[in-house]
Motif scaffolding. Structure first.
Motif, PDB file in Angstrom:
ATOM      1  N   GLY A 226      -5.991   1.606 -10.793  1.00 29.27           N
ATOM      2  CA  GLY A 226      -5.196   2.416 -10.336  1.00 29.27           C
ATOM      3  C   GLY A 226      -4.067   1.808  -9.711  1.00 29.27           C
ATOM      4  O   GLY A 226      -2.906   2.335  -9.297  1.00 29.27           O
ATOM      5  N   VAL A 227      -3.611   0.478  -9.731  1.00 25.87           N
ATOM      6  CA  VAL A 227      -2.683  -0.383  -9.066  1.00 25.87           C
ATOM      7  C   VAL A 227      -1.655  -0.058 -10.207  1.00 25.87           C
ATOM      8  O   VAL A 227      -1.383  -0.176 -11.201  1.00 25.87           O
ATOM      9  CB  VAL A 227      -3.131  -1.855  -8.959  1.00 25.87           C
ATOM     10  CG1 VAL A 227      -1.696  -2.605  -8.853  1.00 25.87           C
ATOM     11  CG2 VAL A 227      -3.923  -2.013  -7.835  1.00 25.87           C
ATOM     12  N   GLU A 228      -0.212   0.360  -9.655  1.00 22.73           N
ATOM     13  CA  GLU A 228       0.704   0.705 -10.321  1.00 22.73           C
ATOM     14  C   GLU A 228       1.857  -0.506  -9.902  1.00 22.73           C
ATOM     15  O   GLU A 228       2.182  -0.628  -8.856  1.00 22.73           O
ATOM     16  CB  GLU A 228       1.374   2.083 -10.120  1.00 22.73           C
ATOM     17  CG  GLU A 228       2.683   2.547 -10.578  1.00 22.73           C
ATOM     18  CD  GLU A 228       3.081   3.864 -10.665  1.00 22.73           C
ATOM     19  OE1 GLU A 228       4.053   4.117 -11.323  1.00 22.73           O
ATOM     20  OE2 GLU A 228       2.726   4.579  -9.615  1.00 22.73           O
TER      21      GLU A 228
ATOM     22  N   VAL B 106       0.728   1.142 -15.112  1.00 24.93           N
ATOM     23  CA  VAL B 106      -0.590   1.404 -14.289  1.00 24.93           C
ATOM     24  C   VAL B 106      -1.683   0.529 -14.830  1.00 24.93           C
ATOM     25  O   VAL B 106      -2.225   0.601 -15.957  1.00 24.93           O
ATOM     26  CB  VAL B 106      -0.918   3.021 -14.188  1.00 24.93           C
ATOM     27  CG1 VAL B 106      -2.208   3.243 -13.458  1.00 24.93           C
ATOM     28  CG2 VAL B 106       0.275   3.658 -13.496  1.00 24.93           C
TER      29      VAL B 106
ATOM     30  N   THR C  27       0.746  -1.264  -0.039  1.00 25.44           N
ATOM     31  CA  THR C  27      -0.015  -0.003   0.137  1.00 25.44           C
ATOM     32  C   THR C  27       0.958   1.111  -0.001  1.00 25.44           C
ATOM     33  O   THR C  27       2.153   1.054   0.176  1.00 25.44           O
ATOM     34  CB  THR C  27      -0.938   0.019   1.181  1.00 25.44           C
ATOM     35  OG1 THR C  27      -0.081   0.204   2.261  1.00 25.44           O
ATOM     36  CG2 THR C  27      -2.031  -1.230   1.370  1.00 25.44           C
ATOM     37  N   LEU C  28       0.426   2.285  -0.147  1.00 25.63           N
ATOM     38  CA  LEU C  28       1.151   3.623  -0.079  1.00 25.63           C
ATOM     39  C   LEU C  28       1.753   4.155   0.878  1.00 25.63           C
ATOM     40  O   LEU C  28       2.939   4.437   0.990  1.00 25.63           O
ATOM     41  CB  LEU C  28       0.072   4.954  -0.608  1.00 25.63           C
ATOM     42  CG  LEU C  28      -0.348   4.795  -2.235  1.00 25.63           C
ATOM     43  CD1 LEU C  28      -1.493   6.022  -2.005  1.00 25.63           C
ATOM     44  CD2 LEU C  28       0.774   4.882  -2.930  1.00 25.63           C
TER      45      LEU C  28
ATOM     46  N   VAL D  16       1.952  -1.521  -6.209  1.00 24.93           N
ATOM     47  CA  VAL D  16       1.545  -0.429  -5.460  1.00 24.93           C
ATOM     48  C   VAL D  16      -0.030  -0.150  -5.414  1.00 24.93           C
ATOM     49  O   VAL D  16      -0.511   0.099  -6.628  1.00 24.93           O
ATOM     50  CB  VAL D  16       2.289   0.703  -5.530  1.00 24.93           C
ATOM     51  CG1 VAL D  16       1.730   1.741  -4.677  1.00 24.93           C
ATOM     52  CG2 VAL D  16       3.669   0.755  -5.562  1.00 24.93           C
ATOM     53  N   GLN D  17      -0.520  -0.435  -4.169  1.00 29.46           N
ATOM     54  CA  GLN D  17      -2.209  -0.564  -4.242  1.00 29.46           C
ATOM     55  C   GLN D  17      -2.565   1.113  -3.706  1.00 29.46           C
ATOM     56  O   GLN D  17      -1.989   1.557  -2.861  1.00 29.46           O
ATOM     57  CB  GLN D  17      -2.599  -1.305  -3.046  1.00 29.46           C
ATOM     58  CG  GLN D  17      -1.977  -2.844  -3.035  1.00 29.46           C
ATOM     59  CD  GLN D  17      -3.032  -3.532  -4.362  1.00 29.46           C
ATOM     60  OE1 GLN D  17      -4.123  -3.206  -4.434  1.00 29.46           O
ATOM     61  NE2 GLN D  17      -2.363  -4.266  -5.143  1.00 29.46           N
ATOM     62  N   PRO D  18      -3.514   1.659  -4.305  1.00 33.99           N
ATOM     63  CA  PRO D  18      -3.771   3.149  -4.128  1.00 33.99           C
ATOM     64  C   PRO D  18      -4.628   3.427  -2.977  1.00 33.99           C
ATOM     65  O   PRO D  18      -5.550   3.659  -3.086  1.00 33.99           O
ATOM     66  CB  PRO D  18      -4.404   3.402  -5.532  1.00 33.99           C
ATOM     67  CG  PRO D  18      -4.967   2.337  -5.838  1.00 33.99           C
ATOM     68  CD  PRO D  18      -4.101   1.440  -5.447  1.00 33.99           C
TER      69      PRO D  18
END
Length: 186
Positions: free
Chosen positions: A176-178, A172, A11-12, A144-146
Motif C-alpha cells: 500500500g506504500v505509494e 504503488v 505518512t499521510l 507515502v506510508q498509508p
C-alpha cells in the motif's frame, strides 16, 4: 549539471520521523537501493548521517549483523560504500566514505551539482528544508506510508515559500506504500 534529488518516507499526515510508517519490506528496500544507485554521492546533515551510519555501516568484523535479512543487504552494501558529503557545523571530522561540507551551504551544494555525474541524493529533514528554500532541489520523491502518525516532525515544516511540483511518476507497492516522484517547476 547533475540533479539533486530529495527522497523521504512520509505518512499521510506528513510525519517524516524515521520510526513512523511501515517497516521496510522487500519492495521498498529494492526501491531505496535503486534510488541510491541513481546518485553519485549522498548529501546528509549531521543527524541523518549519524542515524544512517549507526544502522547501515558494515561492522568492523566485515559481516552484516544477524538481524539483517538477505533482501536488506543490497541496500546496506549500497549505502555503506556510497560517497557521502555531510553538512555540519558541530562535527570536526567524519568517516564512512564521507567528507565535511563547510562554509556557505548554497555555494557548496551548487559546486557539487556542477560536477559531472548522474545525481546527488539528499535525505533527512532539516537540510532538505534549507535546500528547498534555496530552490536547489530538482526532484522530490515521497514514499507515502498509508497511515496517520499523529505526531513527530512534518515534511518541510517551516518552508518559506510554496514549491510547485510536477508529478512525473506514481507507483504503488503491495504493502500500500505509494511512491510519488515530482520534478520541481522552474
Amino acid at each position: 549539471m547533475r540533479p539533486l534529488r530529495y527522497a523521504i518516507n512520509v505518512t499521510l499526515d506528513g510525519c517524516v520521523h524515521h520510526e513512523a510508517g511501515l517497516p521496510p519490506d522487500e519492495d521498498s528496500m529494492r526501491f531505496w537501493t535503486t534510488e541510491l544507485h541513481r546518485a553519485d554521492a549522498l548529501l546528509f546533515g549531521r543527524t541523518t548521517y549519524e542515524m544512517m551510519q549507526s544502522a547501515w555501516r558494515r561492522p568492523p568484523s566485515g559481516s552484516w549483523p544477524e538481524w539483517m535479512a538477505d533482501w536488506q543487504r543490497p541496500f546496506a552494501e549500497t549505502i555503506d560504500t556510497a560517497p557521502k558529503h555531510v553538512v555540519s557545523s558541530t562535527l570536526d571530522e567524519v568517516d564512512w566514505n564521507a567528507d565535511l561540507l563547510r562554509g556557505d551551504l548554497r555555494t557548496a551544494v551548487e559546486r557539487l551539482k556542477e560536477e559531472a555525474g548522474s545525481g546527488l541524493f539528499v535525505g533527512g529533514v532539516t537540510l532538505p528544508r534549507a535546500l528547498a528554500d534555496m530552490r536547489l532541489i530538482d526532484e522530490y520523491v515521497f514514499v507515502v506510508q498509508p497511515m496517520v502518525a499523529g505526531h513527530g516532525p512534518t515534511l518541510l515544516a517551516g518552508l518559506r515559500e510554496t514549491v510547485r511540483l510536477e508529478v512525473v511518476e506514481r507507483r504503488v507497492f503491495g504493502s500500500g506504500v505509494e511512491v510519488v516522484r515530482c520534478r520541481a517547476d522552474e
